[in-house]
Design a protein around this motif. Structure first.
Motif, PDB file in Angstrom:
ATOM      1  N   ILE A   1     -15.612   5.956 -13.578  1.00 29.32           N
ATOM      2  CA  ILE A   1     -14.193   5.611 -13.621  1.00 29.32           C
ATOM      3  C   ILE A   1     -14.046   4.096 -13.505  1.00 29.32           C
ATOM      4  CG2 ILE A   1     -13.258   7.815 -12.836  1.00 29.32           C
ATOM      5  CD1 ILE A   1     -13.173   6.744 -10.015  1.00 29.32           C
ATOM      6  N   GLY A   2     -12.969   3.566 -14.075  1.00 30.25           N
ATOM      7  CA  GLY A   2     -12.776   2.126 -14.127  1.00 30.25           C
ATOM      8  C   GLY A   2     -11.871   1.558 -13.068  1.00 30.25           C
ATOM      9  N   GLY A   3     -11.307   2.411 -12.210  1.00 32.46           N
ATOM     10  CA  GLY A   3     -10.418   1.906 -11.178  1.00 32.46           C
ATOM     11  C   GLY A   3     -10.133   2.952 -10.127  1.00 32.46           C
ATOM     12  N   LEU A   4      -9.798   2.480  -8.943  1.00 32.52           N
ATOM     13  CA  LEU A   4      -9.485   3.357  -7.823  1.00 32.52           C
ATOM     14  C   LEU A   4      -8.190   2.912  -7.162  1.00 32.52           C
ATOM     15  CD1 LEU A   4     -13.001   3.442  -6.141  1.00 32.52           C
ATOM     16  CD2 LEU A   4     -11.841   5.411  -7.158  1.00 32.52           C
ATOM     17  N   PRO A   5      -7.256   3.835  -6.976  1.00 34.56           N
ATOM     18  CA  PRO A   5      -6.075   3.473  -6.208  1.00 34.56           C
ATOM     19  C   PRO A   5      -6.463   3.254  -4.744  1.00 34.56           C
ATOM     20  CG  PRO A   5      -5.960   5.769  -6.920  1.00 34.56           C
ATOM     21  CD  PRO A   5      -7.221   5.199  -7.458  1.00 34.56           C
ATOM     22  N   VAL A   6      -5.770   2.331  -4.108  1.00 33.67           N
ATOM     23  CA  VAL A   6      -5.972   2.071  -2.683  1.00 33.67           C
ATOM     24  C   VAL A   6      -4.744   2.637  -1.972  1.00 33.67           C
ATOM     25  CG1 VAL A   6      -6.359   0.314  -0.918  1.00 33.67           C
ATOM     26  CG2 VAL A   6      -7.259  -0.030  -3.236  1.00 33.67           C
ATOM     27  N   VAL A   7      -4.987   3.527  -1.000  1.00 37.17           N
ATOM     28  CA  VAL A   7      -3.888   4.209  -0.324  1.00 37.17           C
ATOM     29  C   VAL A   7      -3.913   3.931   1.167  1.00 37.17           C
ATOM     30  CG1 VAL A   7      -3.749   6.051  -2.046  1.00 37.17           C
ATOM     31  CG2 VAL A   7      -5.213   6.357  -0.052  1.00 37.17           C
TER      32      VAL A   7
ATOM     33  N   SER B   1     -12.719  -4.863 -13.271  1.00 38.48           N
ATOM     34  CA  SER B   1     -12.474  -6.297 -13.481  1.00 38.48           C
ATOM     35  C   SER B   1     -12.419  -7.041 -12.148  1.00 38.48           C
ATOM     36  CB  SER B   1     -11.166  -6.524 -14.238  1.00 38.48           C
ATOM     37  OG  SER B   1     -11.241  -5.974 -15.528  1.00 38.48           O
ATOM     38  N   ASP B   2     -11.804  -6.427 -11.133  1.00 36.19           N
ATOM     39  CA  ASP B   2     -11.760  -7.046  -9.801  1.00 36.19           C
ATOM     40  C   ASP B   2     -13.172  -7.228  -9.249  1.00 36.19           C
ATOM     41  OD1 ASP B   2      -8.926  -7.006  -9.781  1.00 36.19           O
ATOM     42  OD2 ASP B   2      -8.940  -4.955  -9.007  1.00 36.19           O
TER      43      ASP B   2
END
Length: 137
Positions: free
Chosen positions: A101-107, A120-121
């Motif tokens: 996966i290319g991204g993860l939400p931060v909760v 990218s980060d």
């Protein structure tokens, strides 16, 4: 991590999701309910069928109408993997690699989306560290 994350409500039409992705130059959106709690993720790939319809010769106006009728919750990934602000960069990177996966939400502790971390980060952080190591040597 990028904050605040650009999010979309699960009841929004796909046309809104696509417009938000283009406006904010992002490839994925955390999907939330009215309280900001994470319920899913939607990516450009989830919406890419519209391009296939165009190539297949369907009228762009028909495609636009279809994107307005289909809701985000109908195509989103449900129960997406997420991380907290305390999650280390290495762990986040490993989760993305292992799950492709290319991204993860931060909760936060109430599952409300407060940011997103993307590949990218991670690349930007790596370049900064390499630059720092190079100038320190």
């Amino acid at each position: 991590m990028r904050t605040p994350a650009v999010t979309i409500n699960l009841a929004a039409p796909l046309s809104d999701a696509l417009a938000m992705m283009r406006e904010h130059d992002v490839r994925r959106l955390p999907v939330v309910i009215d309280t900001g709690e994470l319920r899913g993720m939607i990516t450009q790939g989830d919406i890419r069928g519209a391009d296939i319809m165009r190539v297949a010769g369907l009228d762009p106006l028909d495609i636009a109408q279809a994107l307005r009728q289909v809701k985000v919750y109908e195509v989103m990934t449900t129960n997406p993997m997420a991380i907290t602000p305390e999650t280390g960069l290495r762990e986040a990177a490993l989760l993305m690699i292992e799950n492709k996966i290319g991204g993860l939400p931060v909760v936060d502790d109430q599952n409300r989306v407060i940011g997103i971390i993307t590949e990218s980060d991670l690349f930007e952080t790596l370049v900064l560290q390499l630059d720092h190591a190079h100038t320190s040597a």
